[in-house]
Write a protein that holds these residues in place. Structure first.
Motif, mmCIF file in Angstrom:
data_model
loop_
_atom_site.group_PDB
_atom_site.id
_atom_site.type_symbol
_atom_site.label_atom_id
_atom_site.label_comp_id
_atom_site.label_asym_id
_atom_site.label_seq_id
_atom_site.Cartn_x
_atom_site.Cartn_y
_atom_site.Cartn_z
ATOM 1 N N TRP A 84 30.712 125.060 45.152
ATOM 2 C CA TRP A 84 32.015 125.160 45.800
ATOM 3 C C TRP A 84 32.412 126.622 46.010
ATOM 4 O O TRP A 84 32.927 126.994 47.060
ATOM 5 C CB TRP A 84 33.073 124.441 44.961
ATOM 6 C CG TRP A 84 34.428 124.536 45.565
ATOM 7 C CD1 TRP A 84 34.941 123.750 46.550
ATOM 8 C CD2 TRP A 84 35.446 125.482 45.242
ATOM 9 N NE1 TRP A 84 36.210 124.154 46.867
ATOM 10 C CE2 TRP A 84 36.539 125.221 46.072
ATOM 11 C CE3 TRP A 84 35.527 126.531 44.334
ATOM 12 C CZ2 TRP A 84 37.710 125.968 46.015
ATOM 13 C CZ3 TRP A 84 36.694 127.270 44.289
ATOM 14 C CH2 TRP A 84 37.771 126.983 45.114
ATOM 15 N N SER A 96 31.399 128.333 49.245
ATOM 16 C CA SER A 96 31.918 127.902 50.546
ATOM 17 C C SER A 96 32.488 129.063 51.346
ATOM 18 O O SER A 96 32.368 129.096 52.570
ATOM 19 C CB SER A 96 32.979 126.815 50.372
ATOM 20 O OG SER A 96 34.117 127.340 49.704
ATOM 21 N N GLN A 101 28.880 121.676 51.730
ATOM 22 C CA GLN A 101 28.849 120.213 51.731
ATOM 23 C C GLN A 101 27.421 119.695 51.576
ATOM 24 O O GLN A 101 27.163 118.783 50.794
ATOM 25 C CB GLN A 101 29.462 119.675 53.021
ATOM 26 C CG GLN A 101 29.510 118.172 53.067
ATOM 27 C CD GLN A 101 30.179 117.661 54.326
ATOM 28 O OE1 GLN A 101 30.553 118.419 55.211
ATOM 29 N NE2 GLN A 101 30.324 116.363 54.411
ATOM 30 N N GLU A 122 25.849 117.501 48.463
ATOM 31 C CA GLU A 122 25.134 116.242 48.675
ATOM 32 C C GLU A 122 23.770 116.269 47.972
ATOM 33 O O GLU A 122 23.376 115.293 47.325
ATOM 34 C CB GLU A 122 24.936 115.973 50.163
ATOM 35 C CG GLU A 122 26.200 115.605 50.899
ATOM 36 C CD GLU A 122 25.995 115.540 52.409
ATOM 37 O OE1 GLU A 122 24.838 115.603 52.887
ATOM 38 O OE2 GLU A 122 27.011 115.430 53.115
#
Length: 135
Positions: A106, A109, A118, A122
């Motif tokens: 995170w 980002s 993202q 995943e």
């Protein structure tokens, strides 16, 4: 090769093996020389540098180094998918929690963008699911 140099080189290889075990205890029998078969064009000097000296510097433990690696691979995006999955597995084996890995991804980002973050999340989640299935 002199005896002194041979002993020094063997010590560096041993250090590489110890760090590999710290990264992932499953690498108990890790032998850096086997990398020559996988990467025949990679010189022994480069392998020794990466696995003998660079990753064995004092100051950061294996878990922290792997979290940093996950951050760097996240920023690289889709080109680093297999490496990211492997780094997540090794980070878990080195004691990183799912939360620590997710927070690391995170944090990236703002550097790699939301799509890269993202995708990395995943991939990490798929590794977590595989871990659960293996139990």
């Amino acid at each position: 090769m002199s005896d002194g140099f041979t002993r020094l080189f063997q010590q560096m290889l041993q250090s590489g093996q110890e760090m590999a075990r710290a990264f992932n205890p499953a690498l108990e029998k890790f032998d850096p020389r086997t990398l020559e078969k996988m990467f025949p064009t990679m010189s022994a000097d480069m392998m020794e540098m990466w696995f003998g000296r660079t990753f064995n510097r004092e100051g950061l433990d294996a878990k922290t180094r792997l979290l940093l690696t996950i951050g760097a691979l996240t920023v690289q995006g889709a080109v680093a998918e297999p490496q990211l999955r492997l780094a997540v597995r090794h980070a878990r084996a080195a004691g990183a929690t799912q939360r620590e890995i997710a927070e690391t991804i995170w944090q990236m980002s703002m550097f790699g963008g939301l799509p890269a973050m993202q995708k990395a999340l995943e991939l990490a989640q798929s590794v977590f699911a595989e871990e659960e299935a293996e139990k």
